[in-house]
Design a protein around this motif. Structure first.
Motif, short mmCIF file in Angstrom:
data_model
loop_
_atom_site.label_atom_id
_atom_site.label_comp_id
_atom_site.label_asym_id
_atom_site.label_seq_id
_atom_site.Cartn_x
_atom_site.Cartn_y
_atom_site.Cartn_z
N GLU A 259 5.01 -13.02 -17.19
CA GLU A 259 5.41 -13.57 -18.49
C GLU A 259 4.79 -14.93 -18.79
OE1 GLU A 259 8.78 -13.08 -20.42
OE2 GLU A 259 8.69 -10.94 -19.97
N MET A 260 4.61 -15.75 -17.77
CA MET A 260 4.16 -17.14 -17.94
C MET A 260 3.26 -17.51 -16.77
SD MET A 260 5.75 -18.80 -20.58
CE MET A 260 5.47 -20.48 -20.05
N PRO A 261 2.49 -18.58 -16.92
CA PRO A 261 1.66 -19.03 -15.80
C PRO A 261 2.50 -19.55 -14.64
CG PRO A 261 0.91 -20.00 -17.87
CD PRO A 261 2.22 -19.34 -18.15
N LEU A 262 2.15 -19.14 -13.44
CA LEU A 262 2.70 -19.73 -12.22
C LEU A 262 1.49 -20.45 -11.60
CD1 LEU A 262 4.96 -17.99 -9.59
CD2 LEU A 262 3.35 -19.78 -9.03
N ALA B 87 17.23 -22.96 -6.60
CA ALA B 87 17.23 -21.50 -6.79
C ALA B 87 16.33 -20.87 -5.74
CB ALA B 87 16.72 -21.16 -8.19
N ASN B 88 16.64 -19.63 -5.43
CA ASN B 88 15.84 -18.87 -4.47
C ASN B 88 15.49 -17.54 -5.14
OD1 ASN B 88 14.61 -17.97 -2.16
ND2 ASN B 88 16.50 -17.50 -1.08
N PHE B 89 14.27 -17.45 -5.65
CA PHE B 89 13.86 -16.27 -6.40
C PHE B 89 13.31 -15.19 -5.47
CE2 PHE B 89 13.33 -19.74 -9.53
CZ PHE B 89 14.23 -19.29 -10.48
N GLU C 130 -1.04 -12.21 -7.37
CA GLU C 130 -0.15 -11.55 -6.41
C GLU C 130 -0.57 -11.82 -4.97
OE1 GLU C 130 1.52 -7.72 -7.09
OE2 GLU C 130 1.50 -7.98 -9.27
N ALA C 131 -1.84 -12.13 -4.74
CA ALA C 131 -2.30 -12.46 -3.39
C ALA C 131 -1.67 -13.76 -2.87
CB ALA C 131 -3.83 -12.60 -3.37
N ASP C 132 -1.13 -14.58 -3.77
CA ASP C 132 -0.50 -15.85 -3.38
C ASP C 132 0.99 -15.71 -3.08
OD1 ASP C 132 -2.87 -17.40 -3.88
OD2 ASP C 132 -2.45 -17.25 -6.02
N LEU C 133 1.56 -14.52 -3.30
CA LEU C 133 3.02 -14.35 -3.20
C LEU C 133 3.58 -14.70 -1.82
CD1 LEU C 133 3.66 -11.22 -5.39
CD2 LEU C 133 4.61 -13.51 -5.71
N ILE D 266 7.25 -12.08 -9.40
CA ILE D 266 6.23 -11.24 -10.05
C ILE D 266 6.54 -11.13 -11.54
CG2 ILE D 266 5.31 -8.89 -10.23
CD1 ILE D 266 5.63 -8.74 -7.13
N GLU D 267 7.80 -10.91 -11.87
CA GLU D 267 8.20 -10.82 -13.28
C GLU D 267 7.88 -12.13 -14.01
OE1 GLU D 267 12.21 -9.80 -15.92
OE2 GLU D 267 12.40 -10.11 -13.76
#
Length: 166
Positions: free
Chosen positions: A49-52, A36-38, A13-16, A44-45
């Motif tokens: 669920e999966m690696p970012l 896309a623009n998330f 989350e520090a990378d957001l 975060i969701e």
């Protein structure tokens, strides 16, 4: 992957803020190639669920590779169109988007992030789409061993669908 300047690893989350900034700088509407623009909440969701995967230069995010389960983004029209064209295997996930800052392109960051994602998700199929006009991305993903499985048209643009197994 680690060298004297760049660290490739799973985002936190520090990378957001850095991810959001890089995403904003590369939107299709301002000349970028992201389709896309998330929102921050959606990212975060996806991270839960999966690696970012991110590439960091110090504390600065210079690239990211998102991945998600099919369910997380089934409400995104372009992802739904891709999955209608090619749903993949039962355990398949959505690969992408991938974004590398303009100053860092051509240095192997996309490939390094891809290798890290495959390491974290062995044996699973990844499915992605690339706009046909994005020749650099098409070539890069072919070099990584991904195979085109079909194509689809969305909002008047043609997209190639690629698949790979981790």
């Amino acid at each position: 992957m680690k060298n004297s300047e760049v660290n490739i690893g799973r985002a936190t989350e520090a990378d957001l803020d850095g991810i959001m900034e890089l995403q904003a700088e590369n939107q299709h509407a301002i000349g970028g190639m992201l389709s896309a623009n998330f929102s921050r909440a959606r990212i975060i969701e996806m991270m839960n669920e999966m690696p970012l995967i991110v590439a960091r230069h110090g504390d600065h995010i210079i690239a990211f590779l998102m991945s998600s389960t099919r369910n997380v983004n089934e409400d995104v029209p372009i992802i739904r169109a891709m999955l209608n064209a090619y749903p993949g295997t039962a355990s398949a996930y959505v690969y992408g988007p991938t974004c590398v800052s303009s100053e860092e392109r051509g240095k192997g960051l996309a490939q390094a992030m891809y290798r890290e994602l495959r390491r974290l998700e062995p044996g699973r199929e990844g499915i992605l789409f690339i706009q046909r006009s994005n020749q650099a991305s098409l070539r890069a993903h072919e070099k990584m061993g991904m195979c085109e499985v079909t194509s689809f048209v969305f909002n008047g643009n043609e997209y190639a669908v690629f698949s790979y197994f981790g």
